[in-house]
Design a protein around this motif. Structure first.
Motif, PDB file in Angstrom:
ATOM      1  N   VAL A 167       0.843  -1.200   0.000  1.00 32.40           N
ATOM      2  CA  VAL A 167       0.000   0.000   0.000  1.00 32.40           C
ATOM      3  C   VAL A 167       0.875   1.245   0.000  1.00 32.40           C
ATOM      4  O   VAL A 167       2.030   1.217   0.417  1.00 32.40           O
ATOM      5  CB  VAL A 167      -0.963   0.067   1.217  1.00 32.40           C
ATOM      6  CG1 VAL A 167      -1.973  -1.043   1.189  1.00 32.40           C
ATOM      7  CG2 VAL A 167      -0.205   0.070   2.520  1.00 32.40           C
ATOM      8  N   ASN A 168       0.288   2.317  -0.457  1.00 32.78           N
ATOM      9  CA  ASN A 168       0.904   3.634  -0.394  1.00 32.78           C
ATOM     10  C   ASN A 168       0.044   4.452   0.556  1.00 32.78           C
ATOM     11  O   ASN A 168      -1.085   4.805   0.219  1.00 32.78           O
ATOM     12  CB  ASN A 168       0.964   4.263  -1.794  1.00 32.78           C
ATOM     13  CG  ASN A 168       1.841   5.481  -1.825  1.00 32.78           C
ATOM     14  OD1 ASN A 168       2.830   5.561  -1.116  1.00 32.78           O
ATOM     15  ND2 ASN A 168       1.478   6.435  -2.657  1.00 32.78           N
ATOM     16  N   VAL A 169       0.552   4.753   1.743  1.00 32.66           N
ATOM     17  CA  VAL A 169      -0.203   5.481   2.767  1.00 32.66           C
ATOM     18  C   VAL A 169       0.033   6.975   2.593  1.00 32.66           C
ATOM     19  O   VAL A 169       1.180   7.438   2.616  1.00 32.66           O
ATOM     20  CB  VAL A 169       0.211   5.038   4.192  1.00 32.66           C
ATOM     21  CG1 VAL A 169      -0.525   5.851   5.247  1.00 32.66           C
ATOM     22  CG2 VAL A 169      -0.034   3.551   4.378  1.00 32.66           C
ATOM     23  N   GLN A 170      -1.052   7.713   2.394  1.00 30.65           N
ATOM     24  CA  GLN A 170      -0.979   9.170   2.232  1.00 30.65           C
ATOM     25  C   GLN A 170      -1.057   9.813   3.614  1.00 30.65           C
ATOM     26  O   GLN A 170      -1.999   9.573   4.360  1.00 30.65           O
ATOM     27  CB  GLN A 170      -2.143   9.649   1.364  1.00 30.65           C
ATOM     28  CG  GLN A 170      -2.119  11.110   1.028  1.00 30.65           C
ATOM     29  CD  GLN A 170      -1.086  11.445  -0.046  1.00 30.65           C
ATOM     30  OE1 GLN A 170      -0.725  10.618  -0.853  1.00 30.65           O
ATOM     31  NE2 GLN A 170      -0.623  12.667  -0.034  1.00 30.65           N
ATOM     32  N   LEU A 171      -0.057  10.639   3.967  1.00 33.98           N
ATOM     33  CA  LEU A 171      -0.110  11.384   5.216  1.00 33.98           C
ATOM     34  C   LEU A 171      -1.069  12.553   5.034  1.00 33.98           C
ATOM     35  O   LEU A 171      -1.195  13.095   3.936  1.00 33.98           O
ATOM     36  CB  LEU A 171       1.273  11.909   5.604  1.00 33.98           C
ATOM     37  CG  LEU A 171       2.230  10.922   6.280  1.00 33.98           C
ATOM     38  CD1 LEU A 171       2.623   9.784   5.374  1.00 33.98           C
ATOM     39  CD2 LEU A 171       3.457  11.649   6.777  1.00 33.98           C
ATOM     40  N   THR A 172      -1.749  12.932   6.097  1.00 31.50           N
ATOM     41  CA  THR A 172      -2.650  14.078   6.028  1.00 31.50           C
ATOM     42  C   THR A 172      -1.840  15.352   5.884  1.00 31.50           C
ATOM     43  O   THR A 172      -0.639  15.379   6.158  1.00 31.50           O
ATOM     44  CB  THR A 172      -3.548  14.170   7.276  1.00 31.50           C
ATOM     45  OG1 THR A 172      -2.704  14.267   8.434  1.00 31.50           O
ATOM     46  CG2 THR A 172      -4.475  12.976   7.397  1.00 31.50           C
ATOM     47  N   ILE A 173      -2.499  16.434   5.492  1.00 33.37           N
ATOM     48  CA  ILE A 173      -1.833  17.712   5.268  1.00 33.37           C
ATOM     49  C   ILE A 173      -1.290  18.262   6.586  1.00 33.37           C
ATOM     50  O   ILE A 173      -1.968  18.260   7.599  1.00 33.37           O
ATOM     51  CB  ILE A 173      -2.803  18.735   4.635  1.00 33.37           C
ATOM     52  CG1 ILE A 173      -3.206  18.263   3.245  1.00 33.37           C
ATOM     53  CG2 ILE A 173      -2.181  20.123   4.584  1.00 33.37           C
ATOM     54  CD1 ILE A 173      -4.249  19.131   2.582  1.00 33.37           C
ATOM     55  N   GLY A 174      -0.053  18.700   6.543  1.00 34.40           N
ATOM     56  CA  GLY A 174       0.584  19.362   7.682  1.00 34.40           C
ATOM     57  C   GLY A 174       1.423  20.502   7.145  1.00 34.40           C
ATOM     58  O   GLY A 174       2.211  20.302   6.229  1.00 34.40           O
ATOM     59  N   ASP A 175       1.259  21.696   7.631  1.00 32.11           N
ATOM     60  CA  ASP A 175       1.986  22.887   7.192  1.00 32.11           C
ATOM     61  C   ASP A 175       1.838  23.106   5.687  1.00 32.11           C
ATOM     62  O   ASP A 175       2.763  23.522   5.017  1.00 32.11           O
ATOM     63  CB  ASP A 175       3.457  22.790   7.593  1.00 32.11           C
ATOM     64  CG  ASP A 175       4.173  24.142   7.544  1.00 32.11           C
ATOM     65  OD1 ASP A 175       3.487  25.179   7.655  1.00 32.11           O
ATOM     66  OD2 ASP A 175       5.399  24.153   7.386  1.00 32.11           O
ATOM     67  N   GLY A 176       0.660  22.787   5.142  1.00 35.99           N
ATOM     68  CA  GLY A 176       0.352  23.084   3.747  1.00 35.99           C
ATOM     69  C   GLY A 176       0.830  22.075   2.726  1.00 35.99           C
ATOM     70  O   GLY A 176       0.796  22.350   1.539  1.00 35.99           O
TER      71      GLY A 176
END
Length: 130
Positions: free
Chosen positions: A83-92
């Motif tokens: 899988v490719n896990v997408q991190l949530t937005i942080g500092d834009g």
């Protein structure tokens, strides 16, 4: 000597400018985890609380974090595929972490797995599951 009533234009302007400037706050923020300056030109508000993962999901711990979260779902763990896990937005900006099928199987078995994220925003993070 005669006492004046009110302010003249110059005094009023000076008082207005000083009043306006008295509430100014200067914020300097960086992304962390890198020696390079942040590419963001506007300050980002502090991140809110980390969302609680759903039953069966596992959240990763993120080094030099500034608002990102990383979650692998229970369905992904059960499937056992890469899988490719997408991190949530942080500092834009966001990052992602690639996990192999073997990584996913180890995380499902509660083994510790650490992987480096993509380089976005001029830096990377180490994401550790379990």
């Amino acid at each position: 000597m005669k006492e004046r009533d009110g302010l003249d234009r110059r005094e009023f302007t000076l008082a207005a400018v000083l009043a306006a400037l008295s509430g100014v706050t200067i914020t300097i923020s960086g992304c962390g985890g890198s020696d390079s300056p942040s590419s963001s030109s506007t300050p980002t508000p502090a991140p809110g609380p980390t969302p609680t993962p759903a039953a069966g999901d596992k959240s990763g711990s993120i080094s030099s974090n500034h608002g990102h979260t990383a979650t692998i779902t229970g369905a992904q763990l059960t499937a056992g595929a890469a899988v490719n896990v997408q991190l949530t937005i942080g500092d834009g900006h966001t990052h992602s972490v690639s996990l192999t099928a073997a990584d996913v199987t180890q995380i499902a078995a509660n083994a510790r797995v650490s992987r480096e994220s993509t380089n976005d925003g001029g830096h990377t993070h180490t994401v550790t599951f379990n």
